[in-house]
Design an enzyme around this catalytic site. Structure first.
Site, PDB file in Angstrom:
ATOM      1  N   ARG A   1      28.483  -2.279  -7.625  1.00  0.00           N
ATOM      2  CA  ARG A   1      27.144  -2.684  -7.161  1.00  0.00           C
ATOM      3  C   ARG A   1      26.090  -2.582  -8.264  1.00  0.00           C
ATOM      4  O   ARG A   1      24.936  -2.267  -7.984  1.00  0.00           O
ATOM      5  CB  ARG A   1      26.702  -1.841  -5.959  1.00  0.00           C
ATOM      6  CG  ARG A   1      27.502  -2.086  -4.706  1.00  0.00           C
ATOM      7  CD  ARG A   1      26.928  -3.255  -3.945  1.00  0.00           C
ATOM      8  NE  ARG A   1      27.710  -3.532  -2.743  1.00  0.00           N
ATOM      9  CZ  ARG A   1      27.309  -3.222  -1.524  1.00  0.00           C
ATOM     10  NH1 ARG A   1      26.147  -2.659  -1.332  1.00  0.00           N
ATOM     11  NH2 ARG A   1      28.068  -3.530  -0.490  1.00  0.00           N
TER      12      ARG A   1
ATOM     13  N   ARG B   1      19.772  -3.493  -5.468  1.00  0.00           N
ATOM     14  CA  ARG B   1      18.377  -3.194  -5.128  1.00  0.00           C
ATOM     15  C   ARG B   1      17.735  -2.048  -5.900  1.00  0.00           C
ATOM     16  O   ARG B   1      16.547  -1.812  -5.763  1.00  0.00           O
ATOM     17  CB  ARG B   1      18.270  -2.930  -3.623  1.00  0.00           C
ATOM     18  CG  ARG B   1      18.337  -4.200  -2.798  1.00  0.00           C
ATOM     19  CD  ARG B   1      18.495  -3.892  -1.326  1.00  0.00           C
ATOM     20  NE  ARG B   1      19.774  -3.242  -1.081  1.00  0.00           N
ATOM     21  CZ  ARG B   1      20.116  -2.685   0.069  1.00  0.00           C
ATOM     22  NH1 ARG B   1      19.278  -2.679   1.073  1.00  0.00           N
ATOM     23  NH2 ARG B   1      21.308  -2.122   0.212  1.00  0.00           N
TER      24      ARG B   1
ATOM     25  N   ARG C   1      16.062 -11.836  -5.702  1.00  0.00           N
ATOM     26  CA  ARG C   1      16.451 -11.844  -4.283  1.00  0.00           C
ATOM     27  C   ARG C   1      15.338 -12.460  -3.436  1.00  0.00           C
ATOM     28  O   ARG C   1      15.611 -13.256  -2.540  1.00  0.00           O
ATOM     29  CB  ARG C   1      16.737 -10.401  -3.865  1.00  0.00           C
ATOM     30  CG  ARG C   1      16.898 -10.128  -2.395  1.00  0.00           C
ATOM     31  CD  ARG C   1      18.325 -10.340  -1.975  1.00  0.00           C
ATOM     32  NE  ARG C   1      18.549  -9.827  -0.633  1.00  0.00           N
ATOM     33  CZ  ARG C   1      18.164 -10.450   0.483  1.00  0.00           C
ATOM     34  NH1 ARG C   1      17.519 -11.589   0.411  1.00  0.00           N
ATOM     35  NH2 ARG C   1      18.437  -9.926   1.661  1.00  0.00           N
TER      36      ARG C   1
ATOM     37  N   ASP D   1      29.468 -11.468  -2.238  1.00  0.00           N
ATOM     38  CA  ASP D   1      29.726 -10.425  -1.252  1.00  0.00           C
ATOM     39  C   ASP D   1      31.096 -10.681  -0.633  1.00  0.00           C
ATOM     40  O   ASP D   1      31.548 -11.831  -0.585  1.00  0.00           O
ATOM     41  CB  ASP D   1      28.650 -10.407  -0.163  1.00  0.00           C
ATOM     42  CG  ASP D   1      28.722  -9.114   0.649  1.00  0.00           C
ATOM     43  OD1 ASP D   1      28.164  -8.102   0.198  1.00  0.00           O
ATOM     44  OD2 ASP D   1      29.384  -9.108   1.702  1.00  0.00           O
TER      45      ASP D   1
ATOM     46  N   TYR E   1      34.613  -5.997   9.663  1.00  0.00           N
ATOM     47  CA  TYR E   1      33.296  -6.621   9.899  1.00  0.00           C
ATOM     48  C   TYR E   1      33.416  -7.821  10.842  1.00  0.00           C
ATOM     49  O   TYR E   1      32.525  -8.088  11.636  1.00  0.00           O
ATOM     50  CB  TYR E   1      32.660  -7.042   8.565  1.00  0.00           C
ATOM     51  CG  TYR E   1      32.254  -5.865   7.718  1.00  0.00           C
ATOM     52  CD1 TYR E   1      31.043  -5.220   7.935  1.00  0.00           C
ATOM     53  CD2 TYR E   1      33.086  -5.370   6.719  1.00  0.00           C
ATOM     54  CE1 TYR E   1      30.671  -4.119   7.177  1.00  0.00           C
ATOM     55  CE2 TYR E   1      32.725  -4.275   5.954  1.00  0.00           C
ATOM     56  CZ  TYR E   1      31.514  -3.657   6.186  1.00  0.00           C
ATOM     57  OH  TYR E   1      31.148  -2.561   5.444  1.00  0.00           O
TER      58      TYR E   1
HETATM   59  O1  1CP Z   1      27.126  -5.791  -8.416  1.00  0.00           O
HETATM   60  C1  1CP Z   1      28.132  -5.859  -7.703  1.00  0.00           C
HETATM   61  O2  1CP Z   1      28.891  -4.901  -7.475  1.00  0.00           O
HETATM   62  C2  1CP Z   1      28.513  -7.213  -7.137  1.00  0.00           C
HETATM   63  C3  1CP Z   1      28.031  -7.533  -5.849  1.00  0.00           C
HETATM   64  C4  1CP Z   1      28.573  -6.974  -4.548  1.00  0.00           C
HETATM   65  C5  1CP Z   1      29.853  -6.501  -4.197  1.00  0.00           C
HETATM   66  C6  1CP Z   1      31.055  -6.260  -5.094  1.00  0.00           C
HETATM   67  C7  1CP Z   1      27.797  -6.965  -3.374  1.00  0.00           C
HETATM   68  C8  1CP Z   1      26.388  -7.377  -3.317  1.00  0.00           C
HETATM   69  N1  1CP Z   1      28.594  -6.580  -2.323  1.00  0.00           N
HETATM   70  C9  1CP Z   1      29.843  -6.270  -2.801  1.00  0.00           C
HETATM   71  C10 1CP Z   1      31.024  -5.821  -2.032  1.00  0.00           C
HETATM   72  C11 1CP Z   1      30.857  -5.384  -0.621  1.00  0.00           C
HETATM   73  N2  1CP Z   1      30.052  -5.899   0.367  1.00  0.00           N
HETATM   74  C12 1CP Z   1      31.637  -4.358  -0.031  1.00  0.00           C
HETATM   75  C13 1CP Z   1      32.733  -3.611  -0.737  1.00  0.00           C
HETATM   76  C14 1CP Z   1      32.212  -2.549  -1.624  1.00  0.00           C
HETATM   77  C15 1CP Z   1      31.466  -1.425  -0.959  1.00  0.00           C
HETATM   78  O3  1CP Z   1      32.055  -0.759  -0.089  1.00  0.00           O
HETATM   79  O4  1CP Z   1      30.313  -1.211  -1.329  1.00  0.00           O
HETATM   80  C16 1CP Z   1      31.243  -4.232   1.313  1.00  0.00           C
HETATM   81  C17 1CP Z   1      31.778  -3.257   2.339  1.00  0.00           C
HETATM   82  C18 1CP Z   1      30.238  -5.216   1.556  1.00  0.00           C
HETATM   83  C19 1CP Z   1      29.541  -5.499   2.835  1.00  0.00           C
HETATM   84  C20 1CP Z   1      28.096  -5.346   2.665  1.00  0.00           C
HETATM   85  N3  1CP Z   1      27.299  -6.281   2.087  1.00  0.00           N
HETATM   86  C21 1CP Z   1      27.304  -4.209   2.944  1.00  0.00           C
HETATM   87  C22 1CP Z   1      27.787  -2.897   3.578  1.00  0.00           C
HETATM   88  C23 1CP Z   1      27.424  -2.889   5.009  1.00  0.00           C
HETATM   89  C24 1CP Z   1      27.882  -1.728   5.852  1.00  0.00           C
HETATM   90  O5  1CP Z   1      27.017  -1.240   6.579  1.00  0.00           O
HETATM   91  O6  1CP Z   1      29.055  -1.339   5.865  1.00  0.00           O
HETATM   92  C25 1CP Z   1      25.985  -4.512   2.563  1.00  0.00           C
HETATM   93  C26 1CP Z   1      24.771  -3.657   2.693  1.00  0.00           C
HETATM   94  C27 1CP Z   1      26.005  -5.829   2.006  1.00  0.00           C
HETATM   95  C28 1CP Z   1      24.856  -6.565   1.403  1.00  0.00           C
HETATM   96  C29 1CP Z   1      24.856  -6.565  -0.069  1.00  0.00           C
HETATM   97  N4  1CP Z   1      25.899  -7.025  -0.848  1.00  0.00           N
HETATM   98  C30 1CP Z   1      25.571  -6.929  -2.175  1.00  0.00           C
HETATM   99  C31 1CP Z   1      24.241  -6.370  -2.258  1.00  0.00           C
HETATM  100  C32 1CP Z   1      23.463  -6.120  -3.522  1.00  0.00           C
HETATM  101  C33 1CP Z   1      23.810  -6.145  -0.932  1.00  0.00           C
HETATM  102  C34 1CP Z   1      22.443  -5.580  -0.527  1.00  0.00           C
HETATM  103  C35 1CP Z   1      21.674  -6.564   0.277  1.00  0.00           C
HETATM  104  C36 1CP Z   1      20.446  -7.197  -0.295  1.00  0.00           C
HETATM  105  O7  1CP Z   1      20.173  -7.318  -1.490  1.00  0.00           O
HETATM  106  O8  1CP Z   1      19.663  -7.622   0.591  1.00  0.00           O
END
Ligand code: 1CP
Length: 344
Positions: free
Chosen positions: A27, A31, A40, A77, A152
């Protein structure tokens, strides 16, 4: 080859160890960075950001410009895959992803034909990132593991223990295994397309693998990952694959040995000494700093980094966090961590 991180991923147990270890952060585009928040906001919705090759390239490069990490990870994502399969996916600011929970009867209607077309902007982004990256930076593609993506799709959101999906899997095992099968198949095609667009290596995120009993872990995590590794290797035998079975504790060992992954992501609960002993002969190790140490900074961070470096030294190792960086993390702490790692 001048890509240090890729060099470590490709190394075998007999090869010389590269030290200080290369570093990237799960990640790393996100943010905690003001420049990410600006892009964003410009993009509109989160999925618009993921499907804009220009903006996805920009946010992928932001942490590379600021910190000079050894790897860039495609900005996207794991939930673009259900989106491509025609499921409704939205990202609510401050709340997280929301999906329409899939019904048993809808699983047999899922089709992967056309899904890769929907993901073309992602492959374009990989291509554009590749062209823009400094040559010494490794480019990582990724996808979610079938089990994690399925949690999910069934629950419609992240829950503390993904219990709705575990109940569903027990009540509707055949249908659920079909869902896992479809996600396994599309993951192979999706990763291969990222590799063909320019990814040097790929990571499979199984963020929810730590909540399953043994037989469910075998059926939902281990077997699908075996198939993904075999399927990707068949088409791209030289591309390293990183598996991240977060929280899998005692299942880690079989996961590493039986799937044939090249590198394993360690969450922060997995002891590094044990990882070296049990996993290090089979895969490169990656991880395992507790992300809350990075939030806290100071001695907690310095001691956490120092312990990992001293315990991992002598093994094939890539420094990373044990899970993604959180939005409240101070940017200065990231710079301090990198400096300490680069000092060996
Ligand atoms: O920089 C990086 O790592 C690349 C971008 C990336 C990756 C690899 C994002 C951007 N998401 C992911 C993978 C991801 N997404 C996973 C696997 C890794 C982990 O466990 O962290 C999972 C479970 C998700 C699902 C997801 N997407 C969540 C988790 C939700 C939950 O409650 O379980 C969330 C919050 C997101 C949104 C998201 N994805 C990525 C970002 C930067 C964000 C934040 C949202 C935003 O900017 O509004």
């Amino acid at each position: 080859m001048n890509k240090r991180l890729l060099q470590v991923l490709r190394s075998g147990p007999e090869d010389e160890v590269l030290w200080p270890p290369p570093i990237w952060m799960m990640r790393q585009a996100g943010r905690y960075l003001p420049e990410y928040k600006a892009t964003r906001a410009e993009a509109g919705s989160f999925l618009d950001l993921c499907y804009s090759p220009k903006l996805a390239t920009e946010v992928t490069l932001q942490p590379i410009r600021r910190f000079g990490f050894d790897a860039a990870i495609l900005f996207s994502d794991i939930l673009v895959v259900p989106d491509a399969l025609g499921r409704k996916v939205t990202f609510e600011p401050g709340v997280g992803p929301r999906l329409d929970p899939i019904k048993v009867s809808e699983i047999s209607e899922l089709t992967i034909a056309g899904a890769l077309d929907h993901l073309k902007p992602v492959f374009q982004a990989v291509n554009d990132i590749r062209a823009a990256l400094p040559p010494e930076v490794t480019l990582l593609g990724f996808c979610g593991a079938p089990w994690t993506v399925a949690t999910y799709m069934v629950a419609g959101r992240g829950t503390p223990d993904q219990a709705p999906t575990r109940v569903f899997a027990h009540q509707h095992r055949t249908a659920f295994l079909n869902l896992i099968g479809i996600l396994t198949e599309i993951s192979i095609d999706y990763l291969c397309a990222q590799i063909e667009a320019g990814a040097d290596a790929v990571q499979v995120f199984d963020s929810w693998s730590g909540i399953l009993g043994e037989s469910d872990f075998n059926d939902f995590c281990l077997d699908p990952m075996k198939r993904i590794v075999a399927g990707v290797k068949q088409r791209h035998p030289d591309t390293p694959i990183i598996g991240f079975p977060k929280g899998a504790s005692l299942h880690y060992e079989r996961y590493v040995r039986e799937t044939g992954i090249d590198c394993v992501g360690l969450d922060w609960t997995y002891p590094m000494k044990l990882a070296r002993e049990r996993l290090g002969g089979h895969a490169v190790l990656q991880g395992n700093l507790d992300p809350t140490r990075l939030v806290a900074g100071g001695d907690a961070l310095r001691e956490g980094v120092a312990t990992i470096l001293s315990e991992a030294k002598g093994s094939r190792f890539i420094f990373n966090l044990g899970h993604g960086i959180t939005p409240e993390t101070p940017i200065d702490h990231v710079a301090e961590m990198i400096a300490q790692v680069r000092a060996g």
